[in-house]
Design an enzyme around this catalytic site. Structure first.
Site, PDB file in Angstrom:
ATOM      1  N   LYS A 231       6.787   4.612   5.706  1.00 10.10           N
ATOM      2  CA  LYS A 231       5.491   4.447   5.038  1.00 10.10           C
ATOM      3  C   LYS A 231       5.547   5.023   3.625  1.00 10.10           C
ATOM      4  CE  LYS A 231       0.967   3.616   4.935  1.00 10.10           C
ATOM      5  NZ  LYS A 231      -0.064   4.100   5.868  1.00 10.10           N
TER       6      LYS A 231
ATOM      7  N   ARG B 157       3.848  -3.530   0.172  1.00 10.84           N
ATOM      8  CA  ARG B 157       2.974  -2.746   1.061  1.00 10.84           C
ATOM      9  C   ARG B 157       2.279  -3.648   2.080  1.00 10.84           C
ATOM     10  NH1 ARG B 157      -1.047   2.345  -0.430  1.00 10.84           N
ATOM     11  NH2 ARG B 157      -1.723   2.714   1.697  1.00 10.84           N
TER      12      ARG B 157
ATOM     13  N   ARG C 205     -18.223  10.562  -7.498  1.00 14.85           N
ATOM     14  CA  ARG C 205     -17.150   9.717  -8.044  1.00 14.85           C
ATOM     15  C   ARG C 205     -15.749  10.209  -7.684  1.00 14.85           C
ATOM     16  NH1 ARG C 205     -20.864   9.486 -12.602  1.00 14.85           N
ATOM     17  NH2 ARG C 205     -21.781   7.394 -12.685  1.00 14.85           N
TER      18      ARG C 205
ATOM     19  N   GLU D 196      -0.944  -2.282  -2.786  1.00 16.72           N
ATOM     20  CA  GLU D 196      -0.754  -3.397  -1.861  1.00 16.72           C
ATOM     21  C   GLU D 196      -0.727  -4.753  -2.567  1.00 16.72           C
ATOM     22  OE1 GLU D 196      -2.748  -4.914   2.298  1.00 16.72           O
ATOM     23  OE2 GLU D 196      -2.760  -2.772   1.894  1.00 16.72           O
TER      24      GLU D 196
ATOM     25  N   HIS E  86      -6.567  -6.689  14.101  1.00 21.64           N
ATOM     26  CA  HIS E  86      -7.908  -6.390  13.601  1.00 21.64           C
ATOM     27  C   HIS E  86      -8.933  -7.374  14.157  1.00 21.64           C
ATOM     28  CE1 HIS E  86      -6.662  -3.894   9.803  1.00 21.64           C
ATOM     29  NE2 HIS E  86      -6.520  -3.234  10.941  1.00 21.64           N
TER      30      HIS E  86
ATOM     31  N   ASN F  20       1.214  -4.436   7.232  1.00 25.41           N
ATOM     32  CA  ASN F  20       0.178  -5.114   8.008  1.00 25.41           C
ATOM     33  C   ASN F  20       0.754  -5.958   9.150  1.00 25.41           C
ATOM     34  OD1 ASN F  20      -1.993  -4.174   6.377  1.00 25.41           O
ATOM     35  ND2 ASN F  20      -1.454  -5.684   4.829  1.00 25.41           N
TER      36      ASN F  20
ATOM     37  N   HIS G 261      -1.275  -6.684  12.261  1.00 21.49           N
ATOM     38  CA  HIS G 261      -2.655  -6.276  12.031  1.00 21.49           C
ATOM     39  C   HIS G 261      -3.622  -7.444  11.853  1.00 21.49           C
ATOM     40  CE1 HIS G 261      -0.768  -2.411  11.626  1.00 21.49           C
ATOM     41  NE2 HIS G 261      -1.914  -1.825  11.392  1.00 21.49           N
TER      42      HIS G 261
ATOM     43  N   HIS H 189      -6.746   1.071  18.381  1.00 19.67           N
ATOM     44  CA  HIS H 189      -6.111   0.362  17.273  1.00 19.67           C
ATOM     45  C   HIS H 189      -4.668   0.008  17.606  1.00 19.67           C
ATOM     46  CE1 HIS H 189      -5.135  -0.830  13.200  1.00 19.67           C
ATOM     47  NE2 HIS H 189      -4.152   0.062  13.169  1.00 19.67           N
TER      48      HIS H 189
ATOM     49  N   LYS I 244      -5.305   4.875   1.690  1.00 20.05           N
ATOM     50  CA  LYS I 244      -6.269   3.815   1.996  1.00 20.05           C
ATOM     51  C   LYS I 244      -7.387   4.413   2.842  1.00 20.05           C
ATOM     52  CE  LYS I 244      -4.620  -0.262   3.254  1.00 20.05           C
ATOM     53  NZ  LYS I 244      -3.735  -1.290   3.877  1.00 20.05           N
TER      54      LYS I 244
ATOM     55  N   GLU J 152       2.368   1.911  16.039  1.00 26.52           N
ATOM     56  CA  GLU J 152       2.576   1.938  14.584  1.00 26.52           C
ATOM     57  C   GLU J 152       3.983   2.421  14.228  1.00 26.52           C
ATOM     58  OE1 GLU J 152       0.838   0.702  12.269  1.00 26.52           O
ATOM     59  OE2 GLU J 152      -1.299   0.729  12.787  1.00 26.52           O
TER      60      GLU J 152
END
Length: 358
Positions: A220, A234, A117, A230, A245, A238, A241, A258, A138, A180
């Site tokens: 960031k 936030r 956990r 997000e 993606h 993206n 992206h 990426h 993330k 990025e």
């Protein structure tokens, strides 16, 4: 040495940038961990794994080396790492170290977040690209239907960035990472964007690289502190992206990096932004930056538009069946728009026409 602190809701953690830091890890590990599990990939292991294990000599150390590349962010590799953690006797006082690029950071971070956990983990980025993924908590693995669909928000105990590890990066990794950094400039730091757009990445000095990394991380960090989960600004991170993606998923993970996919996604987002917001943006300058720095320009065939749209709708950022895109009103002023399929299809077709004229 350069240091920032992220004021996370779940925890505060340092981001440290220092040459040779991998030889001085104990200085930054403030807990008395019962054991340490280092996860890395087969390209990084030969270069830096021994240095890291040597710096932790009096600890019980376990290691696992996975194949490099985006394809390792899958449920099978994740399960094997969980099994290795259990077999090694890790407990809730153990630490996981993610030694590598963004793939390792995402994968090892998700292992840490879900083992018993949740146990502590430290990000040790070894690529420029990972300056973005290592900050903000993330963590995730991929699904065949889309990137990072299985994951959670789980901040690290620290981000320890040995900038010396960046000196041996192949050019393709430099290029991937700078996509990025430029993204961060376009959404929140006009001076950074304007400094990068005319820049040849093959001529960047180590000092310039550190300054660019610091500026990107600062963008960031500010955004993550304001919106950790997000739900608001936030989402601006993206930018590029949504289609990026989709390119990764449809072409096959690892076919393009990426950063290469995101660069193409940003070019498309600039095109859409001009149509939606009615403002001229640096589309031509960005295209020139990509070609000057040898980014692959991904051709979109009309026959594949439906497949791309389906992948974009599978993205975790889609809302109520609409495709959510981050656009720019101008540099430093991002907006979020929900677009229906027909609008996105029309924008892709006009983008194809525009690209064919370049």
């Amino acid at each position: 040495m350069k240091q920032l602190t992220i004021q996370s809701i779940q925890r505060h953690y340092p981001i440290v940038m220092e040459s040779g830091l991998r030889f001085r890890l104990k200085k930054w590990l403030h807990e008395d961990y019962s054991s340490i599990f280092i996860i890395t990939d087969d390209k990084i292991a030969d270069k830096y794994l021994q240095d890291v294990t040597n710096s932790l000599q009096d600890k019980a150390i376990y290691t696992s080396v996975v194949p490099s590349g985006e394809a390792s962010k899958n449920i099978e590799v994740y399960y094997k790492l969980q099994s290795k953690a259990i077999e090694s006797g890790l407990d809730r006082k153990s630490l996981i170290i993610a030694l590598g690029g963004g793939v390792i950071g995402d994968l090892a971070g998700f292992v840490a977040a879900t083992f018993m956990r949740g146990i502590d983990y430290v990000q040790m980025p070894t690529t420029i690209l990972a300056h973005d993924s290592s900050v903000g908590g993330k963590v995730a693995i991929n699904h065949a239907s889309g990137k990072n669909l299985i994951g959670c928000f789980y901040p690290p105990a620290a981000v320890l960035y040995d900038t010396e590890t960046l000196t041996s990066l192949p050019y393709r990794e430099v290029r991937s990472g700078y996509a990025e950094i430029l993204k961060e400039g376009l959404i929140a730091d006009r001076s950074l964007a304007e400094a990068l757009l005319p820049l040849s990445l093959k001529q960047i000095s180590p000092e310039q690289l550190e300054n660019h990394l610091e500026a990107g991380i600062k963008v960031k960090a500010d955004i993550v502190e304001a919106d950790e989960k997000e739900s608001g600004i936030r989402k601006h991170l993206n930018f590029g992206h949504t289609l990026g993606h989709a390119f990764e998923a449809t072409l096959g993970y690892g076919k393009v990096t990426h950063g290469e996919a995101v660069a193409n996604g940003m070019l498309f987002a600039l095109h859409v932004s001009e149509h939606v917001n009615g403002q001229l943006l640096p589309f031509q300058e960005f295209y020139h930056w990509m070609t000057m720095n040898e980014y692959p320009i991904i051709d979109i065939e009309e026959a594949h538009i439906d497949q791309l749209i389906k992948s974009m709708k599978s993205d975790k950022k889609s809302v109520s069946g609409h495709i959510q895109m981050v656009l720019l009103h101008k540099i430093g002023e991002p907006t979020v728009e929900n677009l229906d399929d027909s609008s996105v299809e029309a924008y892709i077709k006009t983008y194809i026409e525009r690209m064919n004229k370049l």
